[in-house]
Design an enzyme around this catalytic site. Structure first.
Site, mmCIF file in Angstrom:
data_model
loop_
_atom_site.group_PDB
_atom_site.id
_atom_site.type_symbol
_atom_site.label_atom_id
_atom_site.label_comp_id
_atom_site.label_asym_id
_atom_site.label_seq_id
_atom_site.Cartn_x
_atom_site.Cartn_y
_atom_site.Cartn_z
ATOM 1 N N TYR A 95 4.341 3.259 15.089
ATOM 2 C CA TYR A 95 2.916 2.961 14.920
ATOM 3 C C TYR A 95 2.070 4.170 15.350
ATOM 4 O O TYR A 95 1.244 4.668 14.574
ATOM 5 C CB TYR A 95 2.578 1.743 15.778
ATOM 6 C CG TYR A 95 1.171 1.215 15.646
ATOM 7 C CD1 TYR A 95 0.745 0.561 14.499
ATOM 8 C CD2 TYR A 95 0.266 1.344 16.701
ATOM 9 C CE1 TYR A 95 -0.539 0.048 14.396
ATOM 10 C CE2 TYR A 95 -1.018 0.827 16.608
ATOM 11 C CZ TYR A 95 -1.420 0.182 15.455
ATOM 12 O OH TYR A 95 -2.691 -0.322 15.347
ATOM 13 N N ASN A 141 -1.895 7.271 -0.421
ATOM 14 C CA ASN A 141 -2.261 6.596 -1.677
ATOM 15 C C ASN A 141 -3.754 6.280 -1.738
ATOM 16 O O ASN A 141 -4.376 6.386 -2.805
ATOM 17 C CB ASN A 141 -1.425 5.328 -1.854
ATOM 18 C CG ASN A 141 0.032 5.659 -2.140
ATOM 19 O OD1 ASN A 141 0.334 6.717 -2.703
ATOM 20 N ND2 ASN A 141 0.939 4.780 -1.732
ATOM 21 N N VAL A 150 0.822 -1.215 0.000
ATOM 22 C CA VAL A 150 0.000 0.000 0.000
ATOM 23 C C VAL A 150 0.857 1.267 0.000
ATOM 24 O O VAL A 150 0.350 2.367 -0.235
ATOM 25 C CB VAL A 150 -0.990 -0.064 1.196
ATOM 26 C CG1 VAL A 150 -0.299 0.314 2.505
ATOM 27 C CG2 VAL A 150 -2.209 0.801 0.977
HETATM 28 P P1 NAD Z 1 -3.122 -7.476 11.055
HETATM 29 O O1 NAD Z 1 -1.646 -7.322 11.243
HETATM 30 O O2 NAD Z 1 -3.753 -8.780 11.363
HETATM 31 O O3 NAD Z 1 -3.533 -7.085 9.573
HETATM 32 C C1 NAD Z 1 -2.893 -6.060 8.854
HETATM 33 C C2 NAD Z 1 -2.845 -6.474 7.396
HETATM 34 O O4 NAD Z 1 -2.180 -5.441 6.653
HETATM 35 C C3 NAD Z 1 -2.041 -7.756 7.168
HETATM 36 O O5 NAD Z 1 -2.744 -8.632 6.328
HETATM 37 C C4 NAD Z 1 -0.758 -7.278 6.493
HETATM 38 O O6 NAD Z 1 -0.191 -8.250 5.647
HETATM 39 C C5 NAD Z 1 -1.247 -6.044 5.771
HETATM 40 N N1 NAD Z 1 -0.183 -5.061 5.504
HETATM 41 C C6 NAD Z 1 0.739 -4.574 6.380
HETATM 42 N N2 NAD Z 1 1.541 -3.692 5.764
HETATM 43 C C7 NAD Z 1 1.130 -3.622 4.474
HETATM 44 C C8 NAD Z 1 1.563 -2.895 3.349
HETATM 45 N N3 NAD Z 1 2.602 -2.052 3.394
HETATM 46 N N4 NAD Z 1 0.888 -3.057 2.177
HETATM 47 C C9 NAD Z 1 -0.156 -3.914 2.088
HETATM 48 N N5 NAD Z 1 -0.603 -4.644 3.137
HETATM 49 C C10 NAD Z 1 0.035 -4.491 4.315
HETATM 50 O O7 NAD Z 1 -3.817 -6.323 11.929
HETATM 51 P P2 NAD Z 1 -5.363 -6.125 12.284
HETATM 52 O O8 NAD Z 1 -5.553 -6.440 13.699
HETATM 53 O O9 NAD Z 1 -6.189 -6.792 11.272
HETATM 54 O O10 NAD Z 1 -5.489 -4.548 12.116
HETATM 55 C C11 NAD Z 1 -6.010 -3.967 10.935
HETATM 56 C C12 NAD Z 1 -6.004 -2.452 11.057
HETATM 57 O O11 NAD Z 1 -6.745 -2.057 12.222
HETATM 58 C C13 NAD Z 1 -4.607 -1.869 11.221
HETATM 59 O O12 NAD Z 1 -4.539 -0.663 10.473
HETATM 60 C C14 NAD Z 1 -4.490 -1.571 12.691
HETATM 61 O O13 NAD Z 1 -3.636 -0.487 12.947
HETATM 62 C C15 NAD Z 1 -5.931 -1.243 13.065
HETATM 63 N N6 NAD Z 1 -6.194 -1.549 14.484
HETATM 64 C C16 NAD Z 1 -6.385 -2.827 14.897
HETATM 65 C C17 NAD Z 1 -6.596 -3.087 16.248
HETATM 66 C C18 NAD Z 1 -6.834 -4.475 16.766
HETATM 67 O O14 NAD Z 1 -6.983 -4.657 17.985
HETATM 68 N N7 NAD Z 1 -6.935 -5.483 15.934
HETATM 69 C C19 NAD Z 1 -6.581 -2.039 17.178
HETATM 70 C C20 NAD Z 1 -6.347 -0.749 16.702
HETATM 71 C C21 NAD Z 1 -6.169 -0.505 15.354
#
Ligand code: NAD
Ligand code: UDP
Length: 342
Positions: A149, A103, A63
């Site tokens: 982060y 993007n 991304v």
């Molecule tokens: P996760 O790590 O399971 O999923 C993130 C996904 O993004 C993964 O599939 C990874 O391969 C992909 N990714 C990472 N960098 C990338 C890049 N440069 N280009 C393309 N893909 C990329 O995390 P999650 O728990 O599913 O979290 C998803 C979103 O929600 C994130 O943005 C995270 O910051 C936010 N979030 C999640 C939580 C939570 O508790 N799960 C809490 C706060 C915020």
């Protein structure tokens, strides 16, 4: 949005924990889903699960690089969320947040798509205001190990605010608090999957610090419902909205809850406290409740039971479908936490 309106929806990070559940929900609602992911922290199995679905397609893409697509909606979730994962390559994490947001905002500009961006409770850092309302500006260590982060997400929010003001992009921001459930990686280091897997294997349950730190855990289905409402609501929310479950628990009490629910023989062991670990965290969700009519419904005991079933199925090498169907079939009893925040 009416259920019979089919949209083409881009989910960045769609192979990750939240993205996988969101793709599943969007497909069930009858939409076309494009999952974009570089598979850095999301497992390929989360993509393979949908590959036979005629309305699902996958693009392996980073991304941080621009992309041209024709879409109606964008959920920008791409970014590792576990502290272990996001600190492993901090420069990539920071740029994924910032360049990924840039993007996707440019894509929203060129297509006219509506966008929901996943921000985080980490924008509040180690909070001095408790619980955390959206009006709180936070307490973040700018140069510490979590900054890649926290500051990446804060910069993305600033960029979104300016794209809204300067270019009229309709981008809504969800500040997501700790979310858990089936589909988490067992090795991603977050507290729920780590404690459950340790307990199921009767290994030591590893509490970092003295266990007094608190978190507020939201079940994944509730969170996905919040994201869907955030995309659909008219007019756009007045600003970023907290999405999370305000039911706060200390890490130590959570560890005991896991031991009890799994019937484990594990011992609790206490390790060094993680650097810059926020001491307390609990969302004030009154704005999300007012603006989206949203409130989390799955209580911790019910969500934890489903999560434990999922990880039990993993050790029995059941397929992903079997483990998730087990999750769907879980009884609804004891699920409701109906009290909206004040
Ligand atoms: P996760 O790590 O399971 O999923 C993130 C996904 O993004 C993964 O599939 C990874 O391969 C992909 N990714 C990472 N960098 C990338 C890049 N440069 N280009 C393309 N893909 C990329 O995390 P999650 O728990 O599913 O979290 C998803 C979103 O929600 C994130 O943005 C995270 O910051 C936010 N979030 C999640 C939580 C939570 O508790 N799960 C809490 C706060 C915020
Ligand atoms: N934690 C823990 N043991 C672990 C993983 C996490 O005690 O194996 C603690 C961590 O120190 C923090 C809380 O659990 O206080 C939540 O950590 P997590 O990594 O799940 O997410 P965070 O909310 O810190 O982003």
């Amino acid at each position: 949005m009416p259920r019979n309106t089919q949209s083409t929806i881009l989910v960045t990070g769609g192979a990750g924990f939240l993205g996988f559940h969101l793709c599943r929900r969007l497909l069930a609602d009858g939409h076309r889903v494009i999952c974009l992911d570089d598979l850095s922290s999301g497992p390929r199995e989360h993509v393979q699960h949908f590959l036979d679905h005629p309305a699902y397609s996958f693009i392996e893409h980073d991304v941080r690089e621009p992309i041209a697509l024709q879409v109606d909606q964008i959920y920008n979730l791409a970014c590792p969320a576990s502290p272990t994962a996001y600190q492993a390559d901090p420069i990539k994490t920071n740029l994924t947040s910032v360049l990924g947001a840039r993007n996707m905002l440019d894509l929203a500009c060129s297509t006219g798509a509506r966008m929901v961006h996943s921000s985080t409770s980490e924008v509040y850092g180690d909070p001095l205001v408790h619980p955390q309302p959206e009006s709180y500006w936070g307490n973040v260590d700018i140069v510490g190990p979590r900054a890649c982060y926290d500051e990446g997400k804060r910069c993305a929010e600033a960029l979104i605010a300016d794209y809204r003001r300067m270019r009229g992009v309709d981008c809504r921001v969800a500040r997501i608090f700790n979310t858990y459930g089936p589909g988490m990686r067992e090795d991603d280091g977050r507290v729920v999957s780590t404690f459950v897997v340790e307990a199921l294997q009767n290994r030591d349950v590893t509490v970092q610090g003295d266990g007094s730190h608190t978190r507020s855990m939201c079940y994944v289905d509730d969170l996905v419902e919040g994201l869907i409402r955030m995309m659909a609501v008219e007019p756009a929310p007045s600003g970023p909205l907290n999405l999370g479950n305000p039911d706060e628990i200390s890490v130590l009490d959570f560890a005991r809850r896991v031991l009890e629910a799994t019937g484990s023989r594990s011992r609790l062991v206490f390790l060094a406290e993680a650097v810059d670990d926020p001491h307390v965290r609990r969302p004030d969700i009154s704005r999300a409740t007012f603006e989206l009519g949203w409130v989390p419904r799955v209580a911790l005991d019910a969500g934890l039971a489903r999560t434990i079933d999922y990880f039990r199925g993993r050790s029995a090498t059941a397929s992903l479908s079997q483990r998730l169907d087990g999750d769907r079939a879980a009884p609804a009893t004891g699920e409701v936490t109906p009290e909206p925040a004040e």
